[in-house]
Write a protein that holds these residues in place. Structure first.
Motif, PDB file in Angstrom:
ATOM      1  N   LEU A  12      -6.008  -1.315   6.103  1.00  0.00           N
ATOM      2  CA  LEU A  12      -4.600  -1.034   5.827  1.00  0.00           C
ATOM      3  C   LEU A  12      -3.802  -0.985   7.122  1.00  0.00           C
ATOM      4  CD1 LEU A  12      -2.222  -0.280   4.017  1.00  0.00           C
ATOM      5  CD2 LEU A  12      -3.025   2.098   4.092  1.00  0.00           C
ATOM      6  N   ALA A  13      -4.312  -0.290   8.111  1.00  0.00           N
ATOM      7  CA  ALA A  13      -3.606  -0.199   9.401  1.00  0.00           C
ATOM      8  C   ALA A  13      -3.446  -1.581  10.030  1.00  0.00           C
ATOM      9  CB  ALA A  13      -4.354   0.743  10.339  1.00  0.00           C
ATOM     10  N   ALA A  14      -4.488  -2.398   9.964  1.00  0.00           N
ATOM     11  CA  ALA A  14      -4.421  -3.753  10.530  1.00  0.00           C
ATOM     12  C   ALA A  14      -3.399  -4.604   9.773  1.00  0.00           C
ATOM     13  CB  ALA A  14      -5.794  -4.408  10.489  1.00  0.00           C
ATOM     14  N   ARG A  15      -3.361  -4.456   8.457  1.00  0.00           N
ATOM     15  CA  ARG A  15      -2.410  -5.227   7.651  1.00  0.00           C
ATOM     16  C   ARG A  15      -0.980  -4.815   7.960  1.00  0.00           C
ATOM     17  NH1 ARG A  15      -1.148  -9.907   5.914  1.00  0.00           N
ATOM     18  NH2 ARG A  15      -0.197  -9.969   3.863  1.00  0.00           N
ATOM     19  N   LEU A  16      -0.737  -3.522   8.077  1.00  0.00           N
ATOM     20  CA  LEU A  16       0.613  -3.064   8.421  1.00  0.00           C
ATOM     21  C   LEU A  16       1.015  -3.538   9.810  1.00  0.00           C
ATOM     22  CD1 LEU A  16       0.659   0.533   6.913  1.00  0.00           C
ATOM     23  CD2 LEU A  16       1.811  -1.519   6.052  1.00  0.00           C
ATOM     24  N   GLU A  17       0.089  -3.538  10.732  1.00  0.00           N
ATOM     25  CA  GLU A  17       0.369  -4.029  12.086  1.00  0.00           C
ATOM     26  C   GLU A  17       0.746  -5.520  12.039  1.00  0.00           C
ATOM     27  OE1 GLU A  17       0.946  -3.819  16.130  1.00  0.00           O
ATOM     28  OE2 GLU A  17       0.543  -2.160  14.776  1.00  0.00           O
ATOM     29  N   GLU A  18      -0.004  -6.276  11.272  1.00  0.00           N
ATOM     30  CA  GLU A  18       0.268  -7.708  11.123  1.00  0.00           C
ATOM     31  C   GLU A  18       1.648  -7.938  10.506  1.00  0.00           C
ATOM     32  OE1 GLU A  18      -1.492 -10.789   7.970  1.00  0.00           O
ATOM     33  OE2 GLU A  18      -3.004  -9.989   9.343  1.00  0.00           O
ATOM     34  N   ALA A  55      -4.536  10.977   0.621  1.00  0.00           N
ATOM     35  CA  ALA A  55      -3.086  10.897   0.768  1.00  0.00           C
ATOM     36  C   ALA A  55      -2.681  11.207   2.205  1.00  0.00           C
ATOM     37  CB  ALA A  55      -2.401  11.851  -0.202  1.00  0.00           C
ATOM     38  N   GLU A  56      -3.371  12.148   2.826  1.00  0.00           N
ATOM     39  CA  GLU A  56      -3.066  12.513   4.212  1.00  0.00           C
ATOM     40  C   GLU A  56      -3.294  11.334   5.150  1.00  0.00           C
ATOM     41  OE1 GLU A  56      -5.194  14.291   2.236  1.00  0.00           O
ATOM     42  OE2 GLU A  56      -3.837  15.944   1.767  1.00  0.00           O
ATOM     43  N   ARG A  57      -4.387  10.639   4.942  1.00  0.00           N
ATOM     44  CA  ARG A  57      -4.684   9.493   5.810  1.00  0.00           C
ATOM     45  C   ARG A  57      -3.698   8.356   5.551  1.00  0.00           C
ATOM     46  NH1 ARG A  57     -10.793   7.644   7.194  1.00  0.00           N
ATOM     47  NH2 ARG A  57     -10.295   6.662   9.183  1.00  0.00           N
ATOM     48  N   ALA A  58      -3.331   8.151   4.289  1.00  0.00           N
ATOM     49  CA  ALA A  58      -2.335   7.131   3.953  1.00  0.00           C
ATOM     50  C   ALA A  58      -1.008   7.459   4.634  1.00  0.00           C
ATOM     51  CB  ALA A  58      -2.162   7.045   2.443  1.00  0.00           C
ATOM     52  N   ALA A  59      -0.613   8.728   4.571  1.00  0.00           N
ATOM     53  CA  ALA A  59       0.636   9.147   5.220  1.00  0.00           C
ATOM     54  C   ALA A  59       0.582   8.887   6.713  1.00  0.00           C
ATOM     55  CB  ALA A  59       0.895  10.625   4.956  1.00  0.00           C
ATOM     56  N   TRP A  60      -0.536   9.209   7.328  1.00  0.00           N
ATOM     57  CA  TRP A  60      -0.658   9.006   8.770  1.00  0.00           C
ATOM     58  C   TRP A  60      -0.563   7.528   9.113  1.00  0.00           C
ATOM     59  CZ3 TRP A  60      -3.605   6.309  12.169  1.00  0.00           C
ATOM     60  CH2 TRP A  60      -3.428   6.632  13.522  1.00  0.00           C
ATOM     61  N   ILE A  61      -1.229   6.670   8.363  1.00  0.00           N
ATOM     62  CA  ILE A  61      -1.226   5.230   8.643  1.00  0.00           C
ATOM     63  C   ILE A  61       0.183   4.662   8.519  1.00  0.00           C
ATOM     64  CG2 ILE A  61      -2.011   2.978   7.787  1.00  0.00           C
ATOM     65  CD1 ILE A  61      -4.665   4.456   7.001  1.00  0.00           C
ATOM     66  N   ALA A  65       2.661   3.416  11.603  1.00  0.00           N
ATOM     67  CA  ALA A  65       3.189   2.046  11.637  1.00  0.00           C
ATOM     68  C   ALA A  65       4.699   2.047  11.847  1.00  0.00           C
ATOM     69  CB  ALA A  65       2.826   1.312  10.352  1.00  0.00           C
ATOM     70  N   VAL A  66       5.397   2.950  11.161  1.00  0.00           N
ATOM     71  CA  VAL A  66       6.859   3.025  11.293  1.00  0.00           C
ATOM     72  C   VAL A  66       7.256   3.524  12.684  1.00  0.00           C
ATOM     73  CG1 VAL A  66       8.935   4.215  10.458  1.00  0.00           C
ATOM     74  CG2 VAL A  66       7.302   3.244   8.833  1.00  0.00           C
ATOM     75  N   GLU A  67       6.509   4.484  13.213  1.00  0.00           N
ATOM     76  CA  GLU A  67       6.823   4.988  14.559  1.00  0.00           C
ATOM     77  C   GLU A  67       6.620   3.905  15.614  1.00  0.00           C
ATOM     78  OE1 GLU A  67       4.442   8.497  15.022  1.00  0.00           O
ATOM     79  OE2 GLU A  67       5.774   9.700  13.754  1.00  0.00           O
ATOM     80  N   VAL A  82       6.179   6.139   2.725  1.00  0.00           N
ATOM     81  CA  VAL A  82       5.981   7.192   3.725  1.00  0.00           C
ATOM     82  C   VAL A  82       6.269   8.555   3.094  1.00  0.00           C
ATOM     83  CG1 VAL A  82       6.864   8.170   5.881  1.00  0.00           C
ATOM     84  CG2 VAL A  82       6.421   5.709   5.717  1.00  0.00           C
ATOM     85  N   GLU A  83       7.365   8.659   2.364  1.00  0.00           N
ATOM     86  CA  GLU A  83       7.739   9.936   1.748  1.00  0.00           C
ATOM     87  C   GLU A  83       6.746  10.367   0.671  1.00  0.00           C
ATOM     88  OE1 GLU A  83      11.744   9.256   0.491  1.00  0.00           O
ATOM     89  OE2 GLU A  83      12.527   9.462   2.525  1.00  0.00           O
ATOM     90  N   ARG A  84       6.194   9.418  -0.072  1.00  0.00           N
ATOM     91  CA  ARG A  84       5.251   9.741  -1.140  1.00  0.00           C
ATOM     92  C   ARG A  84       4.020  10.448  -0.587  1.00  0.00           C
ATOM     93  NH1 ARG A  84       3.939   4.724  -3.043  1.00  0.00           N
ATOM     94  NH2 ARG A  84       5.783   4.756  -4.330  1.00  0.00           N
ATOM     95  N   TYR A  85       3.519   9.994   0.535  1.00  0.00           N
ATOM     96  CA  TYR A  85       2.274  10.555   1.069  1.00  0.00           C
ATOM     97  C   TYR A  85       2.509  11.670   2.071  1.00  0.00           C
ATOM     98  CZ  TYR A  85       0.433   6.713  -1.505  1.00  0.00           C
ATOM     99  OH  TYR A  85       0.143   5.860  -2.531  1.00  0.00           O
ATOM    100  N   ALA A  86       3.705  11.779   2.601  1.00  0.00           N
ATOM    101  CA  ALA A  86       3.994  12.852   3.551  1.00  0.00           C
ATOM    102  C   ALA A  86       4.226  14.180   2.833  1.00  0.00           C
ATOM    103  CB  ALA A  86       5.214  12.490   4.390  1.00  0.00           C
ATOM    104  N   ALA A  87       4.520  14.119   1.560  1.00  0.00           N
ATOM    105  CA  ALA A  87       4.813  15.335   0.788  1.00  0.00           C
ATOM    106  C   ALA A  87       3.566  16.156   0.510  1.00  0.00           C
ATOM    107  CB  ALA A  87       5.471  14.965  -0.524  1.00  0.00           C
TER     108      ALA A  87
END
Length: 87
Positions: A12-18, A55-61, A65-67, A82-87
């Motif tokens: 997931l992190a690699a895909r978001l980076e791409e 959910a915590e790991r999804a929020a972090w990823i 990516a946004v940061e 981002v908001e869904r998993y940060a909550a």
């Protein structure tokens, strides 16, 4: 040894980076990239609901990516994800 969650998180992190790099090359999230970000959001939702990713790991990823790539926030799928998993 990597767990299934580790492998999913890395993919997931690699895909978001791409996708972020594609956004940066294009100058803004164009329709094809926005659609791919939407798919990544849905895939994240499924991974969390199937307990393949916390959910915590999804929020972090997604937050990471946004940061690193603020341009991602312009894509409609990113902020709700981002908001869904940060909550």
């Amino acid at each position: 040894m990597q767990t299934d969650e580790d492998r999913i998180a890395l993919r997931l992190a690699a895909r978001l980076e791409e996708l972020a790099r594609a956004c940066e090359r294009a100058g803004a999230p164009r329709e094809p990239v926005g659609s791919l970000l939407e798919r990544a959001s849905v895939a994240t939702m499924h991974a969390v609901s199937l307990h393949l990713l916390t959910a915590e790991r999804a929020a972090w990823i997604w937050t990471d990516a946004v940061e690193r790539h603020p341009l991602l926030e312009a894509a409609p799928a990113v902020r709700p994800t981002v908001e869904r998993y940060a909550a």
